[in-house]
Design an enzyme around this catalytic site. Structure first.
Site, PDB file in Angstrom:
ATOM      1  N   LYS A 174      32.067  30.755  33.826  1.00  0.00           N
ATOM      2  CA  LYS A 174      30.825  30.370  34.503  1.00  0.00           C
ATOM      3  C   LYS A 174      29.879  29.594  33.593  1.00  0.00           C
ATOM      4  CE  LYS A 174      30.656  34.930  33.235  1.00  0.00           C
ATOM      5  NZ  LYS A 174      31.808  35.843  33.210  1.00  0.00           N
ATOM      6  N   ARG A 202      44.254  34.025  19.682  1.00  0.00           N
ATOM      7  CA  ARG A 202      43.929  33.744  18.274  1.00  0.00           C
ATOM      8  C   ARG A 202      44.830  34.522  17.335  1.00  0.00           C
ATOM      9  NH1 ARG A 202      37.435  34.357  18.512  1.00  0.00           N
ATOM     10  NH2 ARG A 202      38.094  35.911  20.030  1.00  0.00           N
ATOM     11  N   LYS A 258      26.025  32.179  37.071  1.00  0.00           N
ATOM     12  CA  LYS A 258      26.633  32.273  38.407  1.00  0.00           C
ATOM     13  C   LYS A 258      25.660  31.799  39.482  1.00  0.00           C
ATOM     14  CE  LYS A 258      29.313  36.243  36.767  1.00  0.00           C
ATOM     15  NZ  LYS A 258      29.472  37.708  36.823  1.00  0.00           N
ATOM     16  N   GLU A 318      36.866  29.854  41.485  1.00  0.00           N
ATOM     17  CA  GLU A 318      36.425  31.017  42.256  1.00  0.00           C
ATOM     18  C   GLU A 318      36.088  32.210  41.367  1.00  0.00           C
ATOM     19  OE1 GLU A 318      34.967  32.801  45.079  1.00  0.00           O
ATOM     20  OE2 GLU A 318      36.362  31.450  46.093  1.00  0.00           O
ATOM     21  N   GLY A 378      33.520  37.959  40.466  1.00  0.00           N
ATOM     22  CA  GLY A 378      34.660  38.851  40.318  1.00  0.00           C
ATOM     23  C   GLY A 378      35.587  38.773  41.515  1.00  0.00           C
ATOM     24  N   GLY A 388      35.508  44.092  35.168  1.00  0.00           N
ATOM     25  CA  GLY A 388      36.811  44.689  34.912  1.00  0.00           C
ATOM     26  C   GLY A 388      37.935  43.684  35.062  1.00  0.00           C
ATOM     27  N   VAL A 430      32.294  33.297  39.535  1.00  0.00           N
ATOM     28  CA  VAL A 430      31.004  33.712  40.106  1.00  0.00           C
ATOM     29  C   VAL A 430      30.883  35.203  40.368  1.00  0.00           C
ATOM     30  CG1 VAL A 430      29.399  33.422  42.042  1.00  0.00           C
ATOM     31  CG2 VAL A 430      30.546  31.441  41.059  1.00  0.00           C
ATOM     32  N   GLU A 475      30.201  42.291  27.709  1.00  0.00           N
ATOM     33  CA  GLU A 475      30.726  41.088  27.068  1.00  0.00           C
ATOM     34  C   GLU A 475      30.619  41.211  25.551  1.00  0.00           C
ATOM     35  OE1 GLU A 475      31.848  38.140  28.374  1.00  0.00           O
ATOM     36  OE2 GLU A 475      31.102  38.000  30.433  1.00  0.00           O
ATOM     37  N   GLY A 528      34.586  49.025  28.116  1.00  0.00           N
ATOM     38  CA  GLY A 528      34.968  47.615  28.069  1.00  0.00           C
ATOM     39  C   GLY A 528      34.257  46.748  29.084  1.00  0.00           C
TER      40      GLY A 528
END
Length: 442
Positions: free
Chosen positions: A108, A48, A208, A132, A137, A307, A135, A193, A190
C-alpha cells in the site's frame, strides 16, 4: 484437445505473506487450475537470508537471494511483489513491467506514493498491475468499488483499515489492558509491522485510505495534506469514558465527498463512534468498511485485516485475475479508459483541508484541583464558540489534581485547536490536553 497454458509465478519477498501465498497456492493448486483453465507453477521466491529456517520451504533451487533473477527470468509470467518499502519495490516493479510481466502487490505504501506512475508504466508496457491485497486484507474492497458498485458515486466511505490497532483497542476495551501491555501481546502474535509506526501512528491505514480515495474519486491525496493520527495516546480511561457516553473508540479512515462544493476530504484518526453502528462492532483483527453510494445506499464489508492468511487470500485472488488476463479475459485493473474516467471524476475536485472539519469532540484535561478551574476553562471554551455537551470530573487519589472529560457540540477543528492551545498555557493545566473527534454519519 487444446493443451493448457502454463503460467509461472515468482514471489519477491518470502516473509509472512510470501510464505502464506506459497503455502495456499500449493495446497489448492489443482482446484485453481481447474477454475482458471491453466497450469500454474510456483517458479521461485526471493529472501534476504535463504538459510533462515521457515515454516514453508520451497523446493531445491527455488529460493534465491537475488530479486533481479526473478524479475529478469523470461519464463516467469507473474511477479508477486511482497517485499514492502518504496525504493527497491518500485525499482523491481518498473523492471518487471519493462520485461512485460504482470505484477501483483500487497504494497500500500508503494501505491500511495507512486501509484499514478506505476499504473501508467503498466499500461505503457502493455501489462497489468493488481493490488487488491494492498487495502483491506481479506476484504475484496477494490473489486467492490470498481465492479460491484460501479453505478454509484460515494459521498461517504469510512471504516477500520488496520487490524493490528483494532485488535489492541478491542483488548483495551474488553479487558482493561494498558496500551503498553496489549502492544507487547500484539508483537508476540506477529500482528505489528516491523516498522511499528506504520500501525501505531496510523500510516498503514492512511496509505489504504489514499488508495480508496483515488478509486472512488480519482484524486491522489498526499499524506502531508491529510489528518493522520494514531492510537499511542489513548488510555483505558478514555475507552471507559467513551463507553459510559455510548461510544467506542476506533481508528477510522474517513473519506467524504461534497458533490455540491466539489470537495473531498481524506483523514485517518481515532474517533468516538456510537456503539450501535455496525462498524463500531467490528472487533479484534477484523477490518470493516462502510460505502455509502448514491444509488445503493450503505454497503458494509467485514473481514480479517491482519495476519498471513487474510493477505495471502487477497494476493491469490489477484493472481487468479492476472492468470485470467494472461489468458485473454478483460483485466479488472487500471486501463487507459479507467484513467480517463478517473480524470473526469477528479476534474476541479478540491481537497478539503483540516481547517474545514467540523464535528463534536471529546476532550481530556488533567488540571489542578482548586476553586475556579472550571470557570476558567469554561471561559476559554466560550471565547472560542465551543458549546459543552457533557462534563465528567474525577479526582485523582493522593494528589491535588483532577481529570476533566468534556464532550462538545459540533464545532470547528480550528476553534478546538486554538482553545486547547490556550488551556495548555494556563497554570492550572498539568499535562497537554488530549482530544478525539466524535464521528457522525452526517
Amino acid at each position: 484437445m487444446k493443451s493448457k497454458r502454463t503460467i509461472r509465478i515468482g514471489i519477491l519477498g518470502f516473509g509472512t505473506v510470501g510464505q502464506g501465498v506459497w503455502k495456499h497456492l500449493q495446497a489448492d493448486l489443482s482446484a485453481l487450475e481447474f477454475r482458471l483453465g491453466a497450469k500454474i507453477e510456483l517458479a521461485s521466491a526471493s529472501a534476504r537470508d535463504i538459510t533462515k529456517p521457515r515454516a514453508v520451504q520451497p523446493g531445491p533451487g527455488q529460493l534465491t537471494d537475488d530479486n533481479h533473477a526473478i524479475v529478469n527470468d523470461p519464463t516467469i509470467d507473474i511477479v508477486c511483489e511482497l517485499i514492502g518499502g518504496t525504493t527497491l519495490a518500485k525499482e523491481l516493479t518498473l523492471l518487471a513491467f519493462k520485461n512485460g510481466k504482470t505484477v501483483v502487490t500487497a504494497n500500500k505504501a508503494l501505491i500511495c506514493e507512486h501509484g499514478e506512475e506505476l499504473f501508467n508504466a503498466a499500461r505503457d508496457n502493455n501489462t497489468h498491475y493488481f493490488f487488491e491485497a494492498s487495502v483491506a486484507g481479506g476484504i475484496p474492497i477494490i473489486k467492490t468499488l470498481r465492479e460491484g458498485l460501479v453505478a454509484n458515486r460515494f459521498p461517504l466511505i469510512y471504516g477500520i483499515l488496520n487490524g493490528t490497532t483494532n485488535y489492541m483497542l478491542t483488548r483495551m476495551e474488553r479487558e482493561g489492558i494498558s496500551y503498553e501491555n496489549v502492544l507487547d501481546q500484539a508483537r508476540a502474535l506477529g500482528y505489528v509491522e516491523a516498522d511499528e509506526s506504520l500501525d501505531l501512528d496510523g500510516y498503514d491505514a492512511a496509505h489504504k485510505a489514499v488508495i480508496l480515495a483515488y478509486l472512488a474519486h480519482g484524486k491522489w491525496v498526499k499524506l502531508d495534506d491529510m489528518v493522520v493520527e494514531g492510537i499511542r495516546e489513548i488510555t483505558t480511561g478514555d475507552i471507559a469514558y467513551a463507553k459510559s457516553l455510548g461510544y467506542k473508540i476506533k481508528l477510522l479512515a474517513v473519506i467524504r465527498r461534497d458533490f455540491q462544493k466539489n470537495a473531498v476530504s481524506v483523514r485517518l484518526h481515532p474517533a468516538l463512534i456510537a456503539k450501535q453502528e455496525i462498524i463500531a462492532q467490528v472487533d479484534e483483527v477484523f477490518n470493516g468498511i462502510s460505502l455509502t453510494g448514491d444509488v445503493v445506499g450503505e454497503t458494509i464489508l467485514v473481514g480479517r485485516g491482519a495476519g498471513q492468511d487474510a493477505t495471502a487470500s487477497a494476493v491469490i485472488s489477484d493472481i487468479a485475475d492476472a492468470v485470467a488476463a494472461l489468458l485473454g479475459a478483460p483485466p479488472p485493473v487500471i486501463s487507459e479508459e479507467d484513467e480517463e474516467t478517473y480524470k473526469a471524476l477528479s476534474d476541479e475536485v478540491q481537497l478539503a483541508g483540516p481547517e474545514s472539519l467540523t464535528c463534536p469532540y471529546y476532550i481530556r484535561l488533567r488540571v489542578k484541583d482548586e476553586p475556579g478551574v472550571l470557570a476558567r476553562i469554561a471561559q476559554v471554551f466560550a471565547d472560542h464558540s465551543i458549546s459543552v455537551a457533557t462534563m465528567i470530573q474525577e479526582e485523582e487519589t493522593g494528589s491535588a489534581s483532577a481529570r476533566l472529560i468534556f464532550t462538545t457540540h459540533v464545532c470547528s477543528e480550528a476553534d478546538i485547536e486554538e482553545a486547547l492551545a490556550v488551556i495548555a498555557g494556563l497554570d492550572i493545566c498539568l499535562e497537554k490536553p488530549y482530544r478525539l473527534r466524535v464521528f457522525k454519519l452526517a
